[in-house]
Design a protein around this motif. Structure first.
Motif, PDB file in Angstrom:
ATOM      1  N   ASP A 119       0.724  -1.228   0.027  1.00  0.00           N
ATOM      2  CA  ASP A 119       0.091  -0.027   0.070  1.00  0.00           C
ATOM      3  C   ASP A 119       0.912   1.321  -0.198  1.00  0.00           C
ATOM      4  OD1 ASP A 119       1.047  -0.356   2.482  1.00  0.00           O
ATOM      5  OD2 ASP A 119      -0.910   0.241   3.611  1.00  0.00           O
ATOM      6  N   GLU A 121       2.487   3.733  -2.136  1.00  0.00           N
ATOM      7  CA  GLU A 121       2.556   4.002  -3.626  1.00  0.00           C
ATOM      8  C   GLU A 121       3.873   4.774  -3.859  1.00  0.00           C
ATOM      9  OE1 GLU A 121      -0.514   6.459  -6.700  1.00  0.00           O
ATOM     10  OE2 GLU A 121      -0.720   6.775  -4.680  1.00  0.00           O
ATOM     11  N   GLU A 160       3.635  -3.613  -8.052  1.00  0.00           N
ATOM     12  CA  GLU A 160       2.409  -2.863  -7.749  1.00  0.00           C
ATOM     13  C   GLU A 160       2.299  -1.959  -8.548  1.00  0.00           C
ATOM     14  OE1 GLU A 160      -0.533  -1.112  -5.305  1.00  0.00           O
ATOM     15  OE2 GLU A 160       0.479  -2.995  -5.238  1.00  0.00           O
TER      16      GLU A 160
END
Length: 200
Positions: A119, A121, A160
């Motif tokens: 999570d 970024e 990601e």
């Protein structure tokens, strides 16, 4: 084609890495996580270390004598639309944990086991570089990385923020990877060690 040259400092205090949550109004990667660094000034074009140390002091307050074991670990090349980006990534250590405030964003000491949290970024090239460093660094030589597309290995998922590239439309409208029969590719970085071949 334009050229953008940048120098970055991965500053460690023990197992903690100093990361910046970039301000939302920043031009590059707003509101994303990154490291301390910035653009090379004209007089620094032949001296990326000078740019690294200048940016470090401007953004953290850490002077060169606050840092130890400063070494070049990565040279990263990336094509972004009509711009060629070349980044020099240095690593260093410091005994200090206090830092000055910066308008570039907010600084945080993050334990290395938490740096690559899903999570968090960050730009895919930065995430891939950190993953490589945590596995192979520190190295006695720099690495050169070129960012591009690669066919995923069996069972490999995207990092990601990555999205597969699928071939669509007629062959003449497809890109070079698609024209070679690669119907799915992922953004990635190819790393090679930068070594002196010691030949003329």
């Amino acid at each position: 084609m334009k050229l953008r040259l940048m120098a970055v400092n991965l500053i460690f205090n023990g197992n903690d890495l100093l990361l910046m949550k970039r301000a939302p109004e920043r031009l590059l990667h707003p509101s994303m996580w990154g490291a301390v660094g910035g653009h090379l000034e004209p007089e620094e074009l032949s001296d990326p270390l000078a740019a690294c140390l200048r940016e470090t002091e401007e953004e953290t307050g850490f002077r060169p004598d606050d840092l130890t074991d400063v070494r070049l670990q990565y040279v990263l090349l990336r094509l972004k639309e009509d711009e060629l980006r070349q980044q020099f990534f240095f690593t260093s250590a410091t005994h200090r944990r206090d830092y000055t405030d910066t308008r570039e964003g907010t600084l945080h000491w993050i334990h290395r086991e938490e740096v690559l949290r899903e999570d968090r970024e960050m730009a895919f090239v930065f995430r891939a570089l950190l993953a490589h460093y945590f596995e192979f660094g520190p190295a006695p030589h720099p690495w050169v990385g070129t960012a591009g597309w690669s066919e995923p290995k069996e069972g490999q998922g995207p990092l990601e923020g990555q999205r597969p590239l699928k071939a669509q439309g007629p062959l003449e409208a497809q890109g070079p990877l698609e024209a070679q029969g690669v119907d799915q590719a992922l953004p990635g970085i190819r790393w090679i060690p930068l070594l002196d071949p010691q030949v003329i």
